[in-house]
Design an enzyme around this catalytic site. Structure first.
Site, short mmCIF file in Angstrom:
data_model
loop_
_atom_site.label_atom_id
_atom_site.label_comp_id
_atom_site.label_asym_id
_atom_site.label_seq_id
_atom_site.Cartn_x
_atom_site.Cartn_y
_atom_site.Cartn_z
N GLU A 36 -16.03 6.42 5.10
CA GLU A 36 -15.29 5.93 6.26
C GLU A 36 -15.18 7.04 7.29
O GLU A 36 -15.85 8.06 7.18
CB GLU A 36 -13.92 5.40 5.83
CG GLU A 36 -13.01 6.40 5.18
CD GLU A 36 -11.62 5.83 4.86
OE1 GLU A 36 -11.12 4.96 5.59
OE2 GLU A 36 -11.03 6.28 3.86
N ARG A 67 0.83 -1.21 0.00
CA ARG A 67 0.00 0.00 0.00
C ARG A 67 0.86 1.26 0.00
O ARG A 67 0.52 2.25 -0.65
CB ARG A 67 -0.95 -0.02 1.20
CG ARG A 67 -2.04 1.05 1.12
CD ARG A 67 -3.09 0.87 2.19
NE ARG A 67 -2.52 1.00 3.53
CZ ARG A 67 -3.18 0.71 4.65
NH1 ARG A 67 -4.43 0.27 4.59
NH2 ARG A 67 -2.62 0.86 5.82
N LYS A 75 -2.69 6.54 1.49
CA LYS A 75 -2.42 7.04 2.84
C LYS A 75 -1.45 8.22 2.74
O LYS A 75 -0.24 8.09 2.94
CB LYS A 75 -1.84 5.90 3.69
CG LYS A 75 -2.25 5.97 5.13
CD LYS A 75 -2.12 4.63 5.80
CE LYS A 75 -2.10 4.74 7.30
NZ LYS A 75 -3.30 5.37 7.88
N1 PLP Z 1 -9.00 4.43 6.84
C1 PLP Z 1 -8.17 5.42 7.14
C2 PLP Z 1 -8.50 6.79 6.64
C3 PLP Z 1 -7.01 5.18 7.90
O1 PLP Z 1 -6.18 6.17 8.21
C4 PLP Z 1 -6.75 3.87 8.35
C5 PLP Z 1 -5.55 3.57 9.12
O2 PLP Z 1 -4.59 3.07 8.66
C6 PLP Z 1 -7.65 2.87 8.00
C7 PLP Z 1 -8.76 3.17 7.26
C8 PLP Z 1 -7.42 1.47 8.43
O3 PLP Z 1 -6.44 0.83 7.66
P1 PLP Z 1 -5.59 -0.35 8.23
O4 PLP Z 1 -6.55 -1.39 8.71
O5 PLP Z 1 -4.80 -0.83 7.09
O6 PLP Z 1 -4.76 0.19 9.34
C1 COI Z 2 -3.65 3.53 11.63
O1 COI Z 2 -4.65 2.95 12.02
O2 COI Z 2 -2.54 2.99 11.59
C2 COI Z 2 -3.71 4.90 11.18
O3 COI Z 2 -2.81 5.33 10.52
C3 COI Z 2 -4.85 5.74 11.52
C4 COI Z 2 -4.45 7.01 12.15
C5 COI Z 2 -5.66 7.84 12.26
C6 COI Z 2 -3.79 6.81 13.48
#
Ligand code: PLP
Ligand code: COI
Length: 343
Positions: A222, A84, A186
């Site tokens: 989200e 990612r 991200k």
């Molecule tokens: N959506 C957003 C906007 C995020 O910042 C995050 C955090 O990483 C997620 C979703 C969740 O992603 P992940 O499960 O890969 O941490």
């Molecule tokens: C994560 O879950 O790792 C993120 O980057 C989300 C952030 C809002 C702390």
């Protein structure tokens, strides 16, 4: 191997920054990444005109290291974070950091800060923050030509104060991401976009925002930092499908857990906000959030209260939480390739 842990009250940690001993740094110059190194220097000194400062050319990741029940230190699906980050970098014209080197950097940083990996059962974990940024001066709007990749670690507790207490969300009047924009990567810029919205929500007494799609304002997207997961009244897991949300690794893992470990049906599809009032359970999923239950969503004064209530996680959310964290902490056998052992 006995290792002296740092003197930290693990159980009372929130989601904050604590400086640890070592972080990994690699620089990109003249078209290539250098060999990389661990450093004790937590500060970054850059030119005043660096691309990251002027045009926010920066992308990041988030993952965790865990102590298992039998004392090993592991990480969860770092290959997906590496992948990612590459996609995020590509979208902002940042050169890719090789995926095998990303995994190696994770291993080096976790090993070097093993004394900061919270013990099993403490409720805390070691959060890892890899990121990349444009470092050389740019004043015309264009990509930098020099970059830095860094990865640091910080021990963290629950993202939301109150741990598993169900959250109250507000349907935001702001958008998080544009159609054909950067919502699916991200990038720091998405989070800058969300700061005024989260401060507004907090000032009004809400824990987080629910963003709807920017184009029609009819479908669930989200929150600022997590994907949604809903459970229908007939026990089906449904998650929003959209090109402008982050493809959460936690959400994708939970969907597989729902199907393969809990025998539930799971579906990723467009979820009209209109349908939310008919859901039985709602949770926020992400690395930081794990799966945090939502009890109430308020849409301009109109309240949606989930039958799971305001005191506990709903039953399916709870099973998902226990199974996922059980896998991450080595109590439940993981699907092939999910757990990377560090030491
Ligand atoms: N959506 C957003 C906007 C995020 O910042 C995050 C955090 O990483 C997620 C979703 C969740 O992603 P992940 O499960 O890969 O941490
Ligand atoms: C994560 O879950 O790792 C993120 O980057 C989300 C952030 C809002 C702390």
């Amino acid at each position: 191997m006995f290792m002296q842990k740092k003197d930290i009250d693990w159980g009372s940690l929130g989601f904050g920054y604590i400086q640890t001993d070592k972080r990994y740094v690699s620089d990109f110059k003249d078209g290539k990444w250098d060999e990389g190194r661990l450093t004790e220097d937590a500060n970054v000194v850059l030119n005043e005109c660096a691309g990251v400062f002027q045009y926010a050319q920066t992308v990041f990741e988030g993952l965790k290291a865990y102590t298992t029940e039998d004392g090993r230190i592991v990480t969860f699906r770092p290959d997906l974070n590496a992948e990612r980050l590459e996609q995020s970098a590509k979208r902002l014209e940042i050169p890719a950091f090789p995926r095998d080197r990303f995994i190696d950097a994770v291993k080096q940083v976790v090993s070097a800060n093993a004394a900061y990996v919270p013990p099993f059962g403490s409720g805390a974990t070691l959060y890892l923050r890899p990121y990349m940024m444009g470092t050389n001066p740019v004043i015309g709007v264009k990509p930098a030509t020099e970059y830095q990749f860094r990865l640091f670690a910080t021990p963290v507790g629950p993202y939301f104060k109150g741990g598993v207490k169900p959250l109250t969300l507000k349907v935001s009047d702001f958008d998080r991401a544009a159609p054909c924009g950067t919502g699916n990567i991200k990038a720091g810029l998405n989070y800058a976009m969300s700061l005024h919205a989260i401060v507004t929500a907090h000032n009004e007494g809400f824990d987080e925002n629910m963003y709807l799609d920017a184009k029609t304002r009819t479908n669930v997207e989200e929150t600022g930092g997590a994907n949604f997961l809903f459970v229908t009244k007939d026990n089906k897991v449904v998650t929003p499908k959209s090109d402008s949300i982050l493809p959460s690794i936690t959400r994708r893992s939970l969907v597989q857990v729902a199907k393969e470990y809990l025998g539930l049906e799971a579906e990723e599809r467009v979820i009209p906000f209109e349908e939310v009032k008919d859901m039985a359970e709602c949770g926020l999923c992400g690395t930081a959030a794990v799966i945090s239950p939502v009890g109430k969503i308020v849409d301009h004064g109109k309240e949606i209260c989930f039958p799971s209530g305001m005191t506990d996680m709903g039953p399916i959310t709870k099973k998902l939480y226990e199974t996922l964290t059980g896998i991450q902490m080595g109590k439940i056998k993981a699907p092939e390739g999910w757990i990377y052992e560090i030491m």
